[in-house]
Scaffold this motif. Structure first.
Motif, short mmCIF file in Angstrom:
data_model
loop_
_atom_site.label_atom_id
_atom_site.label_comp_id
_atom_site.label_asym_id
_atom_site.label_seq_id
_atom_site.Cartn_x
_atom_site.Cartn_y
_atom_site.Cartn_z
N LEU A 92 0.84 -1.21 0.00
CA LEU A 92 0.00 0.00 0.00
C LEU A 92 0.87 1.25 0.00
CD1 LEU A 92 -2.90 -1.00 2.44
CD2 LEU A 92 -3.04 -0.70 -0.04
N ARG A 93 2.00 1.18 0.71
CA ARG A 93 2.90 2.34 0.72
C ARG A 93 3.43 2.59 -0.70
NH1 ARG A 93 6.57 0.78 4.40
NH2 ARG A 93 4.91 0.53 5.92
N GLY A 94 3.75 1.52 -1.39
CA GLY A 94 4.22 1.65 -2.78
C GLY A 94 3.17 2.29 -3.68
N ILE A 95 1.94 1.84 -3.54
CA ILE A 95 0.84 2.39 -4.36
C ILE A 95 0.64 3.87 -4.04
CG2 ILE A 95 -1.67 2.28 -4.74
CD1 ILE A 95 -1.40 -0.79 -4.24
N HIS A 96 0.74 4.18 -2.75
CA HIS A 96 0.59 5.56 -2.30
C HIS A 96 1.69 6.44 -2.87
CE1 HIS A 96 1.12 8.77 0.87
NE2 HIS A 96 -0.14 8.93 0.52
N LEU A 97 2.89 5.88 -2.93
CA LEU A 97 4.05 6.60 -3.42
C LEU A 97 3.91 6.94 -4.91
CD1 LEU A 97 6.42 7.19 -1.55
CD2 LEU A 97 7.64 5.26 -2.57
N VAL A 98 3.53 5.94 -5.70
CA VAL A 98 3.45 6.19 -7.14
C VAL A 98 2.07 6.70 -7.57
CG1 VAL A 98 5.26 4.55 -7.73
CG2 VAL A 98 2.90 3.76 -7.64
N ARG A 99 1.12 6.71 -6.62
CA ARG A 99 -0.25 7.21 -6.91
C ARG A 99 -0.85 6.53 -8.12
NH1 ARG A 99 0.62 9.84 -2.75
NH2 ARG A 99 0.17 12.06 -2.42
N GLU A 100 -0.69 5.22 -8.18
CA GLU A 100 -1.14 4.52 -9.37
C GLU A 100 -1.54 3.11 -8.99
OE1 GLU A 100 1.01 5.00 -13.40
OE2 GLU A 100 1.63 3.07 -12.53
N LEU A 101 -2.72 2.70 -9.44
CA LEU A 101 -3.20 1.36 -9.11
C LEU A 101 -3.48 0.60 -10.40
CD1 LEU A 101 -4.10 -0.58 -6.85
CD2 LEU A 101 -6.38 0.44 -7.02
N SER A 102 -2.56 -0.25 -10.78
CA SER A 102 -2.76 -1.05 -11.99
C SER A 102 -3.62 -2.26 -11.64
CB SER A 102 -1.41 -1.53 -12.51
OG SER A 102 -0.81 -2.37 -11.54
N PRO A 103 -4.25 -2.89 -12.65
CA PRO A 103 -5.02 -4.11 -12.38
C PRO A 103 -4.16 -5.15 -11.67
CG PRO A 103 -5.40 -3.37 -14.62
CD PRO A 103 -4.32 -2.49 -14.07
N ARG A 104 -2.88 -5.17 -12.00
CA ARG A 104 -1.97 -6.13 -11.37
C ARG A 104 -1.81 -5.85 -9.88
NH1 ARG A 104 3.87 -5.49 -12.55
NH2 ARG A 104 4.98 -7.20 -11.52
N SER A 105 -1.61 -4.57 -9.52
CA SER A 105 -1.48 -4.24 -8.10
C SER A 105 -2.78 -4.47 -7.36
CB SER A 105 -1.07 -2.78 -7.90
OG SER A 105 -0.05 -2.42 -8.77
#
Ligand code: ASP
Ligand code: MG
Length: 444
Positions: A92-105
Motif C-alpha cells: 500500500l505504501r508503494g501504491i501511495h508513493l506512485v499514486r497509481e493502481l494497476s489491475p496487477r497491483s
C-alpha cells in the motif's frame, strides 16, 4: 474426495468458523478439501484501501484491524499473519508513493483476504483437534494467465493439482484459498470478485471430486429472491442449464461462470446453508429431474432496450446482420432479442456501447424514415423450467397473471425448445411481476 467451499459470511467470525469446523468434521470420512473465501467484508476493505492509497490517502490500519480482530477471536498467535500484514503495508505504501493502481497491483492487494483467512482457519481447526493445513491455491498448481481481475488457470492445472493433492498427508484437512492465483512469472492474480466458487469447481473438476459443495447462507437455490418473494421456496434439484440461466439472471447464490467446470466434468454441485447444515439444499447435476413445470423466477433490473423500426427490414436479407455487426463493433452485450417484419428490439445492460451502436445504425435506416430509440429502466424477468416448451398453456398462464397484475409486458422471448421465457417490463413493475408469477406458478 469432496470439495467444500465456504463463502465470506460462512467464515465471518469465530461463531461462523465454529459451524464450519462442525460441518467439515462431519464429512471427514469423505476426505474433504476446503476452499475458503476471505472473512466477510475483508476483500471490500482491501479494495478500498488500494483505491484510497492511489488517491493519496494511505490507510493500511483499518483493514488490518479487522483481520486482527477475527484472528484474535479465534485465539491465533499474534505473529501468525505478521509477515503477510507487513507485505500488505509495504504494498500500500508503494501504491501511495506512485499514486497509481494497476489491475496487477489491485489483484495483489485483493489477494490478502484469502491468504489470511485460510491460515487462521487451519490454525484454529488444529487447536480444536482437527488436523488441518493452509495452502495457497498455487501450491496446488493453480497457475493462471495474466488476465488480472479475471484470470483463468493454464491447461497444466489438472495434472499439477492431482499430483499435489496425492502428496497431501491423508490425515489432514487442506484449507485452500479461493479467488486467487499466480502467473508463471509469480505475479498474483484473481479470478474475479465472488470467484471462490469458481476456484472450487475448477479444483473439483481437476481432481475428479465426487461432489463440490458451495456453503453459503441460504437453503440452496430458491424459486425466487426471498427478499422480494416471501413465499420463495427451496429447489431440491435442478440441471446445470437451469442453474446457469438463473446464475446469469441475478440469482444471488451462484456466480455465472461457476458451473461450467463442474458441468464439463459431470460433477454434482450442491448448494448448502452453513447456518442450517441439516437442510438438504439444492443439488445441481446432469440428470436432475425437476417435477415442477417451472424451476425458478429471476430478474435483472436497470436494462436498456434498443428498438429499430424501419420498412427496410421488410423482405430484405441481411438487415439484422448489420444491426448485430454494429452491436459487436461497439461491444454491446445483447441479452433478449425480438423481431417482427419491420422492427427489432434488443436489450443490453450498458448504456454507452448501446448509444454508440444506435448512432452507427441511424444513417442506415434514415433514408426510409425509420426510427432508432433507446428505452431505459427496464427489467428482464425470466421464468426457467425444463417443461416450458412442452406444456401447452403455460405461456398463457404466465402472461395472464402478469396482465391481471396490471403490468404491461414490453417484450417477450421464448426460443424453440427453450428452458426459459423472458419478459421485459418497467423497473417499477418488477417486484409485482415476480410476486404474481410466483403465486401462479408455485403457490397455485
Ligand atoms: N473474497 C472474494 C470477494 O469478496 C472472493 C469470494 O468471496 O468469493 O470477492
Ligand atoms: Mg463473497
Amino acid at each position: 474426495m469432496l470439495v467444500m467451499k465456504f463463502g465470506g459470511s460462512s467464515v465471518a467470525n469465530r461463531e461462523q468458523i465454529t459451524k464450519v469446523l462442525g460441518i467439515v468434521r462431519g464429512q471427514a470420512k469423505r476426505r474433504p478439501l476446503v476452499v475458503s473465501s476471505a472473512h466477510k467484508g475483508i476483500t471490500d476493505a482491501l479494495v478500498r484501501a488500494a483505491k484510497e492509497a492511489a488517491a493519496g490517502r494511505l490507510d493500511a490500519e483499518t483493514v488490518l484491524a479487522r483481520q486482527r480482530a477475527v484472528a484474535g477471536e479465534l485465539g491465533c498467535d499474534a505473529g501468525l499473519l505478521e509477515p503477510l500484514y507487513r507485505e500488505l503495508s509495504d504494498l500500500l505504501r508503494g501504491i501511495h508513493l506512485v499514486r497509481e493502481l494497476s489491475p496487477r497491483s489491485l489483484d495483489f492487494v485483493s489477494s490478502f483476504g484469502e491468504r489470511w483467512s485460510v491460515r487462521v482457519i487451519a490454525d484454529f481447526f488444529r487447536r480444536e483437534g482437527l488436523p488441518a493445513r493452509a495452502y495457497d491455491v498455487w501450491d496446488l498448481g493453480f497457475v493462471t494467465d495474466a488476465t488480472f481481475g479475471s484470470a483463468r488457470p493454464l491447461s497444466s492445472f489438472p495434472d499439477a493439482a492431482k499430483k499435489a493433492v496425492a502428496a497431501m498427508p491423508a490425515d489432514e484437512v487442506a484449507i485452500v484459498t479461493g479467488f486467487v492465483g499466480k502467473t508463471v512469472d509469480g505475479d498474483i492474480t484473481t479470478v474475479g470478485r465472488n470467484g471462490s466458487d469458481l476456484t472450487a469447481t475448477l479444483l473439483g473438476a481437476a481432481i475428479g471430486a465426487e461432489e463440490v459443495q458451495i456453503w453459503s447462507d441460504t437453503d440452496g437455490v430458491m424459486s425466487a429472491d426471498p427478499s422480494v418473494v416471501k413465499s420463495a421456496r427451496n429447489i431440491p434439484e435442478m440441471r446445470f442449464e437451469e442453474a446457469a440461466e438463473l446464475a446469469y439472471f441475478g440469482s444471488r447464490v451462484l456466480h455465472p461462470a461457476t458451473l461450467l467446470p463442474a458441468m464439463e466434468a459431470k460433477i454434482p454441485v450442491r448448494v448448502l446453508n452453513t447456518n442450517r447444515p441439516e437442510h438438504p439444499g439444492t443439488v445441481i447435476e446432469d440428470r436432475a429431474q425437476n417435477p415442477r413445470d417451472v424451476t425458478s423466477i429471476a430478474y435483472k433490473e436497470g436494462q436498456l432496450v434498443l428498438t429499430i423500426t424501419t420498412t427496410r427490414m421488410f423482405g430484405e436479407s441481411g438487415f439484422l446482420g448489420r444491426v448485430f455487426e454494429a452491436c459487436a463493433r461497439q461491444g454491446v452485450v445483447v441479452d433478449v432479442v425480438t423481431t417482427s417484419e419491420v422492427s427489432v428490439s434488443l436489450t443490453a445492460n450498458a448504456a454507452e456501447p448501446l448509444e454508440r451502436a444506435a448512432a452507427e445504425l441511424q444513417p442506415l435506416i434514415e433514408p426510409q424514415g425509420g426510427q432508432v430509440r433507446i428505452e431505459r429502466g427496464r427489467s428482464i424477468v425470466v421464468v426457467v423450467g425444463q417443461h416450458l416448451s412442452r406444456k401447452p398453456g403455460l405461456g398463457a398462464e404466465i402472461l395472464g397473471a402478469v396482465a391481471r397484475a396490471g403490468v404491461n409486458v414490453e417484450m417477450i422471448s421464448h426460443a424453440f425448445g427453450s428452458i426459459n421465457l423472458s419478459l421485459v417490463v418497467r423497473d417499477e413493475d418488477v417486484g409485482k411481476t415476480a410476486l404474481v408469477l410466483h403465486q401462479v406458478l408455485f403457490e397455485g
